[in-house]
Design a protein around this motif. Sequence first.
Motif, PDB file in Angstrom:
ATOM      1  N   GLU A 143      -8.954 -21.225  50.609  1.00 22.00           N
ATOM      2  CA  GLU A 143      -8.800 -20.943  49.182  1.00 22.00           C
ATOM      3  C   GLU A 143      -8.320 -19.505  48.943  1.00 22.00           C
ATOM      4  O   GLU A 143      -7.422 -19.259  48.136  1.00 22.00           O
ATOM      5  N   LYS A 144      -8.906 -18.556  49.671  1.00 19.29           N
ATOM      6  CA  LYS A 144      -8.498 -17.158  49.528  1.00 19.29           C
ATOM      7  C   LYS A 144      -7.061 -16.957  50.017  1.00 19.29           C
ATOM      8  O   LYS A 144      -6.300 -16.186  49.419  1.00 19.29           O
TER       9      LYS A 144
ATOM     10  N   GLN B 256      -4.681 -19.170  49.953  1.00 17.79           N
ATOM     11  CA  GLN B 256      -3.797 -19.750  48.931  1.00 17.79           C
ATOM     12  C   GLN B 256      -3.642 -18.787  47.747  1.00 17.79           C
ATOM     13  O   GLN B 256      -2.535 -18.599  47.239  1.00 17.79           O
ATOM     14  N   ASP B 257      -4.740 -18.178  47.323  1.00 13.33           N
ATOM     15  CA  ASP B 257      -4.677 -17.195  46.231  1.00 13.33           C
ATOM     16  C   ASP B 257      -3.803 -16.002  46.623  1.00 13.33           C
ATOM     17  O   ASP B 257      -2.997 -15.518  45.816  1.00 13.33           O
ATOM     18  N   LEU B 258      -3.957 -15.538  47.846  1.00 10.95           N
ATOM     19  CA  LEU B 258      -3.126 -14.425  48.316  1.00 10.95           C
ATOM     20  C   LEU B 258      -1.654 -14.822  48.364  1.00 10.95           C
ATOM     21  O   LEU B 258      -0.776 -14.034  48.000  1.00 10.95           O
TER      22      LEU B 258
ATOM     23  N   GLU C 168       1.717 -21.520  52.659  1.00 12.24           N
ATOM     24  CA  GLU C 168       2.303 -21.872  51.366  1.00 12.24           C
ATOM     25  C   GLU C 168       3.830 -21.742  51.415  1.00 12.24           C
ATOM     26  O   GLU C 168       4.390 -21.380  52.434  1.00 12.24           O
TER      27      GLU C 168
ATOM     28  N   ASN D 223      -0.182 -16.956  46.459  1.00 12.75           N
ATOM     29  CA  ASN D 223       0.294 -16.951  45.073  1.00 12.75           C
ATOM     30  C   ASN D 223       0.629 -15.536  44.616  1.00 12.75           C
ATOM     31  O   ASN D 223       1.661 -15.301  43.974  1.00 12.75           O
ATOM     32  N   ASP D 224      -0.245 -14.596  44.952  1.00 11.80           N
ATOM     33  CA  ASP D 224       0.011 -13.198  44.595  1.00 11.80           C
ATOM     34  C   ASP D 224       1.231 -12.656  45.343  1.00 11.80           C
ATOM     35  O   ASP D 224       2.025 -11.894  44.787  1.00 11.80           O
TER      36      ASP D 224
ATOM     37  N   LYS E 252      -7.442  -7.697  47.339  1.00 10.38           N
ATOM     38  CA  LYS E 252      -7.799  -9.094  47.615  1.00 10.38           C
ATOM     39  C   LYS E 252      -7.706  -9.425  49.099  1.00 10.38           C
ATOM     40  O   LYS E 252      -8.514 -10.198  49.618  1.00 10.38           O
ATOM     41  N   SER E 253      -6.713  -8.864  49.783  1.00 15.76           N
ATOM     42  CA  SER E 253      -6.564  -9.168  51.214  1.00 15.76           C
ATOM     43  C   SER E 253      -7.699  -8.553  52.026  1.00 15.76           C
ATOM     44  O   SER E 253      -8.132  -9.132  53.025  1.00 15.76           O
TER      45      SER E 253
END
Length: 156
Positions: A11-12, A14-16, A76, A18-19, A124-125
């Motif tokens: 999940e993290k 995937q969020d990264l 991704e 996206n960013d 975030k990373s």
Amino acid sequence: MILNSIGLNTEKAQDLANDLNDLLANFQIYYQNLRGIHWNIKGKRFFDLHAKFEELYTDANVKVDEIAERILTLGETPLHTFEDYTNHGKVPVGKNISQDEKAVQLIVDSLTELLKIERDILDKSGDANDEGTNSMMSDFITEQEKTVWMMKAWLS
């Protein structure tokens, strides 16, 4: 917690990704800005700036590829259409800029926006224990801070 193939929380990651796609879109706009000012610069500083802008767009092109490959590494798909880039764009778009100070200011303004995105990704990373993305952002930030300083010194 589900881990992906490189050992990151899915999940993290995937969020990264996206960013990073936001960063990719904005880097593509920055790259195109650099091409435009490289082509259109005029005046007594033409030779110096023409060469400098080429150096910067060549570097931006490499970074675009690195960002896209990191997105793929995280599992991704990188954005790859102009529509995607404009929809995610925060970097100012420079159109028909031929005056030296306006061109250099566009670079400063663009890098300022990229640095905001990169610092957010860096935070975030770190939280996601994603050293690959973290290292990339740290390198980008260090280099771009120096470029902003140099461009601002040129403008003064």
